[in-house]
Design a protein around this motif. Structure first.
Motif, short mmCIF file in Angstrom:
data_model
loop_
_atom_site.label_atom_id
_atom_site.label_comp_id
_atom_site.label_asym_id
_atom_site.label_seq_id
_atom_site.Cartn_x
_atom_site.Cartn_y
_atom_site.Cartn_z
N GLY A 156 35.95 -1.39 -36.24
CA GLY A 156 36.94 -1.09 -37.02
C GLY A 156 37.40 -1.98 -37.98
O GLY A 156 38.44 -1.51 -38.82
N ALA A 157 36.90 -3.11 -37.92
CA ALA A 157 37.88 -4.25 -38.81
C ALA A 157 37.25 -3.73 -40.21
O ALA A 157 38.04 -4.14 -41.22
N ILE A 158 36.09 -3.60 -40.46
CA ILE A 158 35.53 -3.10 -41.81
C ILE A 158 34.70 -1.93 -41.81
O ILE A 158 34.29 -1.42 -40.86
N GLU A 159 34.46 -1.21 -43.17
CA GLU A 159 33.64 -0.01 -43.01
C GLU A 159 32.39 -0.29 -42.96
O GLU A 159 31.42 0.28 -42.58
N ASP A 160 31.86 -1.16 -44.14
CA ASP A 160 30.56 -1.67 -44.63
C ASP A 160 30.39 -3.10 -44.47
O ASP A 160 31.29 -3.75 -44.40
N GLY A 161 29.18 -3.37 -44.00
CA GLY A 161 28.75 -4.70 -43.82
C GLY A 161 29.12 -5.47 -44.85
O GLY A 161 29.05 -5.19 -46.01
N ILE A 162 29.49 -6.84 -44.67
CA ILE A 162 29.56 -7.98 -45.62
C ILE A 162 28.46 -8.63 -46.12
O ILE A 162 27.78 -9.17 -44.92
N ASN A 163 28.11 -9.05 -47.17
CA ASN A 163 26.86 -9.70 -47.28
C ASN A 163 27.33 -11.26 -47.57
O ASN A 163 27.36 -11.64 -48.35
N PHE A 164 27.39 -11.89 -46.20
CA PHE A 164 27.90 -13.26 -46.29
C PHE A 164 26.70 -14.16 -46.89
O PHE A 164 27.21 -14.97 -47.43
#
Length: 216
Positions: A79-87
């Motif tokens: 639950g830290a983010i809603e959508d994935g981050i494009n690292f």
């Protein structure tokens, strides 16, 4: 992206700070009392040196891809983010990311030289320090580190001649359309100008400057 920007990215993570990081790690490894754990740690840190950058990128993709990456899955499920981050596509702090991947791949191999240098330090110095009441960290500070300084400065001087040669493999495999303007180092810039841009004369002149400035 101009040659000036590629040179700035090229020089940031190199020379003294990188050399100092590889200098401290073997010093700490040699202080480990458990021989099995020490051998496992040395093996795990040395193995990545023998892995190609293509496989390193495969590991990075498995960990940091948007949809299937382990890190994004854990962050979304927690639950830290809603959508994935494009690292991998982000250009923010790209030189730090490249430096970290480079350290992970070459740290164990670079430490071998220092571990060999530690092995020839006279043990009587450690015994004398122990008689004087020195603890483990004081022996490391006053005996081990001073004993390694000659090796450190020799390797530092050798690395200065190679300062602007960072190789093309790592940056080529991590390059994409989103971070291309930020990830170009001098070697990748020369490659893109010559092989992609079909500008052979321009890339040849840059390569000539590089060979005269450092040791490729």
């Amino acid at each position: 992206m101009g040659a000036e920007e590629t040179l700035i990215l090229h020089l940031r993570p190199k020379t003294s700070f990188r050399r100092w990081f590889t200098f401290e790690t073997p010093t700490l490894l040699t202080e480990l009392k458990s021989k099995p754990f020490k051998k496992v740690a040395q093996t795990l840190t040395t193995i990545p040196n023998f892995i190609s950058w293509v496989l390193v990128y495969s590991v990075a993709y498995a960990m940091f891809s948007v949809n299937d990456g382990l890190v994004n899955k854990l962050l979304v499920q927690s639950g830290a983010i809603e959508d994935g981050i494009n690292f991998l596509a982000s250009s923010e702090h790209i030189w730090i990311k490249m430096w970290l991947w480079g350290q992970w791949k070459g740290l164990g191999w670079s430490a071998i030289t220092y571990i060999a240098a530690i092995s020839v330090i006279d043990h009587e110095q450690y015994e004398a320090a122990e008689v004087d009441g020195a603890n483990r960290f004081q022996k490391m500070r006053y005996v081990t580190i001073p004993g390694l300084l000659p090796t450190y400065f020799v390797l530092l001087l050798l690395s200065i001649g190679n300062m602007i040669n960072n190789g093309v493999d790592q940056y080529f495999v991590f390059q994409n359309a989103m971070n291309k303007d930020s990830i170009e180092v001098l070697d990748l810039y020369v490659y893109n100008q010559g092989m992609v841009g079909i500008n052979y004369s321009y890339s040849t002149s840059h390569f000539g400057i590089q060979t005269r400035t450092g040791t490729p």
